[in-house]
Write a protein that holds these residues in place. Sequence first.
Motif, PDB file in Angstrom:
ATOM      1  N   THR A  99       1.260  -0.870   0.237  1.00  0.00           N
ATOM      2  CA  THR A  99       0.129   0.044   0.092  1.00  0.00           C
ATOM      3  C   THR A  99       0.666   1.328   0.055  1.00  0.00           C
ATOM      4  OG1 THR A  99      -1.984  -1.389   1.387  1.00  0.00           O
ATOM      5  CG2 THR A  99      -1.486   0.906   1.386  1.00  0.00           C
TER       6      THR A  99
ATOM      7  N   VAL B 125      -1.166  -0.355  -3.835  1.00  0.00           N
ATOM      8  CA  VAL B 125      -2.184  -0.477  -3.255  1.00  0.00           C
ATOM      9  C   VAL B 125      -2.449   1.305  -3.489  1.00  0.00           C
ATOM     10  CG1 VAL B 125      -4.772  -0.322  -2.313  1.00  0.00           C
ATOM     11  CG2 VAL B 125      -3.023  -2.678  -2.671  1.00  0.00           C
TER      12      VAL B 125
ATOM     13  N   GLY C 175     -10.308   5.663  -5.765  1.00  0.00           N
ATOM     14  CA  GLY C 175     -10.470   6.016  -4.525  1.00  0.00           C
ATOM     15  C   GLY C 175      -9.230   4.771  -3.421  1.00  0.00           C
ATOM     16  N   SER C 176      -9.223   3.606  -4.044  1.00  0.00           N
ATOM     17  CA  SER C 176      -8.268   2.271  -3.508  1.00  0.00           C
ATOM     18  C   SER C 176      -8.087   1.937  -4.858  1.00  0.00           C
ATOM     19  CB  SER C 176      -8.746   1.017  -2.964  1.00  0.00           C
ATOM     20  OG  SER C 176      -8.699   0.539  -2.571  1.00  0.00           O
ATOM     21  N   ASP C 177      -6.996   1.961  -6.000  1.00  0.00           N
ATOM     22  CA  ASP C 177      -6.764   1.394  -6.959  1.00  0.00           C
ATOM     23  C   ASP C 177      -5.327  -0.027  -7.098  1.00  0.00           C
ATOM     24  OD1 ASP C 177      -8.689   2.767  -7.808  1.00  0.00           O
ATOM     25  OD2 ASP C 177      -6.905   4.428  -7.631  1.00  0.00           O
TER      26      ASP C 177
ATOM     27  N   LYS D  42      -4.409   4.673  -1.940  1.00  0.00           N
ATOM     28  CA  LYS D  42      -5.369   4.328  -1.422  1.00  0.00           C
ATOM     29  C   LYS D  42      -5.570   5.880  -0.730  1.00  0.00           C
ATOM     30  CE  LYS D  42      -6.135   0.261   0.789  1.00  0.00           C
ATOM     31  NZ  LYS D  42      -6.487  -0.963   2.398  1.00  0.00           N
ATOM     32  N   TYR D  43      -6.150   6.589  -1.177  1.00  0.00           N
ATOM     33  CA  TYR D  43      -6.386   8.162  -0.819  1.00  0.00           C
ATOM     34  C   TYR D  43      -8.140   8.240  -1.285  1.00  0.00           C
ATOM     35  CZ  TYR D  43      -7.501   7.172  -5.848  1.00  0.00           C
ATOM     36  OH  TYR D  43      -8.112   7.060  -7.363  1.00  0.00           O
TER      37      TYR D  43
ATOM     38  N   SER E  94       0.558   7.642   2.787  1.00  0.00           N
ATOM     39  CA  SER E  94      -0.647   7.289   1.892  1.00  0.00           C
ATOM     40  C   SER E  94      -0.600   8.167   0.720  1.00  0.00           C
ATOM     41  CB  SER E  94      -1.755   7.504   2.390  1.00  0.00           C
ATOM     42  OG  SER E  94      -2.752   8.817   2.352  1.00  0.00           O
TER      43      SER E  94
END
Length: 211
Positions: A34, A64, A98-100, A66-67, A41
């Motif tokens: 992540t 991953v 937002g979660s790729d 996440k944002y 992040s």
Amino acid sequence: MMEKVRVQASLLAITIIATAAAAAFGTASGASYTVGEPGGSWDLRTNLTAWASTIAFHPDDQLVFKYDASAHDVVEVTQAGYRSCSAASPVSAALRTGSDAVRLDGGGSSSSRRSTRYFICSVPGHCAAGMKLEVRVTDDDAECTNRLPPPGPAPPGAPSGITICSGGPPVVISTPGVVSYGAAPRSSAGLGSVVVATVVMVSLLLCLAIV
């Protein structure tokens, strides 16, 4: 005659052990990272260059992102786009969930098996403020260059030496007088590493016993 039969039986046992180990871990996938974690992040506060420099990325690993999807996105770009912070000619469509998750591969040349992937946030000003990521992917399996002498004489035409590859637990392939080590697919399961290490030790002992 009996000695020849004993050697053949030992080699067959080694082959079975090696095949079983390969089958057991053949479905293992790469590691998942992540972006920015722990402590950060995909955002404007995290030093993404420093984060990437602490990790050795390999083919089949996964990034991953996440944002906050209302404030950022993820765009894979070329090296030129990375340097200029431009998403005008992206490598692929922008990600905005937002979660790729992005799978890495070793898209470099066959000789080096290395590649570099570039990601930026295309929101104006964000890339220039540091929201950009360069990921270098290396295939350790292509760098199996450490070779030791074989434990005994090899028959004509057989490969010689012991090849040790970096990048993960070894699997064993044995021919008369030869033990070859290759990096197995990496797995996060600690038990898997123990099992493979045990297989290696047993196989090596069997190889030495027949020399």
